[in-house]
Design an enzyme around this catalytic site. Sequence first.
Site, PDB file in Angstrom:
ATOM      1  N   PRO A  30       0.814  -1.222   0.000  1.00 45.91           N
ATOM      2  CA  PRO A  30       0.000   0.000   0.000  1.00 45.91           C
ATOM      3  C   PRO A  30       0.847   1.272   0.000  1.00 45.91           C
ATOM      4  CG  PRO A  30      -0.539  -1.439   1.874  1.00 45.91           C
ATOM      5  CD  PRO A  30       0.646  -2.033   1.198  1.00 45.91           C
ATOM      6  N   GLU A  83       1.859  -7.967   8.412  1.00 50.51           N
ATOM      7  CA  GLU A  83       1.879  -6.508   8.616  1.00 50.51           C
ATOM      8  C   GLU A  83       2.940  -5.839   7.765  1.00 50.51           C
ATOM      9  OE1 GLU A  83       0.642  -8.523  10.902  1.00 50.51           O
ATOM     10  OE2 GLU A  83      -1.210  -7.398  10.690  1.00 50.51           O
ATOM     11  N   ARG A 105      -4.109  -7.261 -20.964  1.00 48.55           N
ATOM     12  CA  ARG A 105      -5.066  -6.673 -21.912  1.00 48.55           C
ATOM     13  C   ARG A 105      -4.395  -5.772 -22.941  1.00 48.55           C
ATOM     14  NH1 ARG A 105     -10.109  -6.142 -20.936  1.00 48.55           N
ATOM     15  NH2 ARG A 105     -10.101  -4.058 -21.848  1.00 48.55           N
ATOM     16  N   ASP A 154     -11.018   1.699 -24.273  1.00 47.23           N
ATOM     17  CA  ASP A 154     -11.436   1.518 -22.886  1.00 47.23           C
ATOM     18  C   ASP A 154     -11.492   2.828 -22.116  1.00 47.23           C
ATOM     19  OD1 ASP A 154     -11.544  -1.165 -23.275  1.00 47.23           O
ATOM     20  OD2 ASP A 154      -9.722  -1.648 -22.152  1.00 47.23           O
TER      21      ASP A 154
HETATM   22 CL1  6GU Z   1      -0.183  -3.740  -3.591  1.00 50.25          CL
HETATM   23  N1  6GU Z   1      -0.877  -4.535  -1.166  1.00 50.25           N
HETATM   24  C1  6GU Z   1      -1.627  -4.465  -0.060  1.00 50.25           C
HETATM   25  N2  6GU Z   1      -1.390  -5.302   0.941  1.00 50.25           N
HETATM   26  N3  6GU Z   1      -2.624  -3.601   0.086  1.00 50.25           N
HETATM   27  C2  6GU Z   1      -2.839  -2.780  -0.928  1.00 50.25           C
HETATM   28  C3  6GU Z   1      -2.108  -2.791  -2.099  1.00 50.25           C
HETATM   29  C4  6GU Z   1      -1.102  -3.700  -2.190  1.00 50.25           C
HETATM   30  N4  6GU Z   1      -2.563  -1.836  -2.923  1.00 50.25           N
HETATM   31  C5  6GU Z   1      -3.566  -1.262  -2.258  1.00 50.25           C
HETATM   32  N5  6GU Z   1      -3.736  -1.823  -1.064  1.00 50.25           N
END
Ligand code: 6GU
Length: 269
Positions: free
Chosen positions: A113, A140, A178, A193
């Site tokens: 994230p 985590e 794609r 798209d």
């Molecule tokens: Cl790539 N990994 C995780 N664990 N959560 C996420 C993500 C990735 N992208 C958005 N949320």
Amino acid sequence: MRFDIFTLFPAMFEGPFSDSIIARALSAGIIQVQTHNVRDFAEGKHQVTDDYPYGGGGGMVMKPDPIFRAVEAALEMSARQAGADQADTAQATEEEPLFISTPAPCPIILLSPQGRPFDQRVAAELAGHERLALICGRYEGVDERVRLHLATDEISIGDYVLSGGELAAMVIVDAVTRLLPGALGFEAAPAQDSHATGLLEYPHFTRPPSFRGYHVPEILLSGHHGRVAQWRRHESLRRTLARRPDLLARAVLGKKDLVFLRTLGWEKP
Ligand code: 6GU
């Protein structure tokens, strides 16, 4: 295009890659997908892949060693002990010499994230490579040394937290595949798209012309190609303005687009 996916849960990938466009791209040889179980590269009888975080706190952290060894094995990156005369041995000690890996043969992408945001532009950029390595983080977190000394890129698929990078890896494989020549049928052109043009797509209708009293817009039944094209462009602009005005600011717009948008009260910022 070859995808190497590093995960503790390779079985998660069986379903999503066995249907539709990805399955067809696999059997047509347009893509190859190889999952690598990181646990297979963990040492000891119990093949432990996670450990407690230094400094305490909740949760577990994925150990660096199994991830490094899995990626180095798959990408044939040999890690050799740095020569004693080299400047980059500053951190090396008697007990644990510094190791230098051969350069990455392709992008090594850590999914987390905290990565740079994935969008259609990043998908197109990744589609230009012959091979991609995707590391799925779990728990985590992942030991920071994976980010610092193994990964060459870090990507997030949006501002929310997933339990692991596996679903993100599937999203990336799909969006990138794609875009590869021959992956879509003739009819569907990726250039049309939503997002490919920088705008949201216009509405689609098929038969019947009247369904439960709801009618297909008259203009689509007219057979007038020029007017249909203009209607679609206008709907695309109208929809993007209503739902994603942030996209309009970056979209490639012609004079006629700007004239139409002005009738909707939009001015180029
Ligand atoms: Cl790539 N990994 C995780 N664990 N959560 C996420 C993500 C990735 N992208 C958005 N949320």
